[in-house]
Scaffold this active site. Structure first.
Site, mmCIF file in Angstrom:
data_model
loop_
_atom_site.group_PDB
_atom_site.id
_atom_site.type_symbol
_atom_site.label_atom_id
_atom_site.label_comp_id
_atom_site.label_asym_id
_atom_site.label_seq_id
_atom_site.Cartn_x
_atom_site.Cartn_y
_atom_site.Cartn_z
ATOM 1 N N TYR A 118 0.877 -1.176 0.000
ATOM 2 C CA TYR A 118 0.000 0.000 0.000
ATOM 3 C C TYR A 118 0.912 1.224 0.000
ATOM 4 O O TYR A 118 1.446 1.616 1.025
ATOM 5 C CB TYR A 118 -0.903 -0.036 1.229
ATOM 6 C CG TYR A 118 -1.911 1.090 1.328
ATOM 7 C CD1 TYR A 118 -2.368 1.763 0.204
ATOM 8 C CD2 TYR A 118 -2.428 1.472 2.565
ATOM 9 C CE1 TYR A 118 -3.299 2.788 0.299
ATOM 10 C CE2 TYR A 118 -3.374 2.487 2.672
ATOM 11 C CZ TYR A 118 -3.789 3.145 1.538
ATOM 12 O OH TYR A 118 -4.713 4.161 1.628
ATOM 13 N N ASP A 154 -2.276 -1.287 -3.911
ATOM 14 C CA ASP A 154 -2.639 0.085 -4.260
ATOM 15 C C ASP A 154 -1.334 0.845 -4.398
ATOM 16 O O ASP A 154 -0.679 1.160 -3.404
ATOM 17 C CB ASP A 154 -3.531 0.670 -3.164
ATOM 18 C CG ASP A 154 -3.927 2.116 -3.436
ATOM 19 O OD1 ASP A 154 -3.377 2.728 -4.372
ATOM 20 O OD2 ASP A 154 -4.781 2.638 -2.697
ATOM 21 N N ASP A 200 -14.321 2.417 -1.942
ATOM 22 C CA ASP A 200 -14.131 3.386 -3.019
ATOM 23 C C ASP A 200 -13.153 2.870 -4.071
ATOM 24 O O ASP A 200 -12.939 3.511 -5.105
ATOM 25 C CB ASP A 200 -13.692 4.750 -2.479
ATOM 26 C CG ASP A 200 -12.484 4.686 -1.567
ATOM 27 O OD1 ASP A 200 -11.964 3.574 -1.308
ATOM 28 O OD2 ASP A 200 -12.039 5.755 -1.091
#
Length: 253
Positions: free
Chosen positions: A105, A144, A241
């Site tokens: 991340y 991500d 999201d």
């Protein structure tokens, strides 16, 4: 093998939005999640048939990662060996017989780019880390990456040219990571496909309008190119999201 990566935008919220049902339906060999926002022992979840590995941020309700895997790894490493970055629970590495799997991340540069220098230092350290792994065996990276690499990777590139996630510095750093011997698997299959994103702001009906960003990736070391089978963005899956991304790869070739 089937890999799934998903920024869940808070694991407690993901559970309320059907995370376990989605997990079961997807039936991955490995599921990597980011932004869990948990403290140790805060939540216990049963995932029959999977080993669980959690990396928590030292800061409460912030960042953190987890991996669920059907196969037990040979070794598990938390972080990338740099205390400045490792205190936020951003990376887990599983070592298997034939490859490493890295869940990560990447830090956000901040609305005013106030953390851009920190982010770029992370980029350099992470690249060095996966390059070292690559010297030993092939590497699969899911997570991500907090960057839309090219203009094709976000809905409004001209409006966001100097915004976090689309600065020249972040994009150049991502290019350097790929140039170190890694493949962006989605673009490998769909080099020119537009309108495919993995993140949409909760503001302004961005998701219904498909005003999004492709921030979530699977990268593989280039020695796995001939093992690739498919890469997809699972835009129909709600609950965050971000939506999940998937990778299928034959690691036994």
């Amino acid at each position: 093998m089937k890999f799934i990566s998903w920024n869940v935008n808070g694991f407690r919220a993901a559970l309320r939005h059907g995370f376990l049902r989605t997990f079961k339906e997807l039936d991955p060999d490995i599921l990597a999640i980011q932004d869990i926002r948990l403290s140790p022992d805060e939540i216990e979840v049963e995932t029959p048939g999977y080993y669980q590995y959690w990396n928590y941020s030292e800061e409460k309700s912030y960042d953190g990662t987890a991996i669920f895997t059907k196969e037990k790894p040979q070794t598990v490493a938390y972080g990338i060996g740099v205390p400045e970055f490792d205190q936020q629970g951003r990376t887990i590495t599983l070592e298997f017989e034939d490859y490493y799997f890295v869940n990560t991340y990447v830090p956000f540069s901040g609305e005013q780019l106030q953390r851009l220098a920190f982010r770029q230092a992370w980029d350099r350290a992470f690249k060095e880390y996966v390059e070292r792994l690559k010297e030993n065996k092939p590497v699969v990276i899911g997570g991500d990456m907090s960057v839309a690499h090219e203009a094709i990777d976000l809905a409004e590139p001209s409006e966001n040219h100097h915004h976090a996630g689309f600065t020249e510095q972040e994009r150049d750093d991502f290019t350097e990571l790929l140039d170190a011997g890694f493949i962006d698997t989605y673009r490998y299959y769909y080099p020119n496909k537009t309108g495919m994103y993995t993140y949409w702001s909760y503001r302004g009906d961005a998701r219904p309008k498909n005003e999004g960003w492709r921030l979530d990736y699977f990268l593989v070391s280039d020695d796995l190119q001939n093992n690739l089978e498919s890469a997809n963005i699972l835009t129909d899956i709600m609950g965050s999201d971000h939506c999940p991304v998937s990778l299928k790869i034959d690691l036994k070739k």
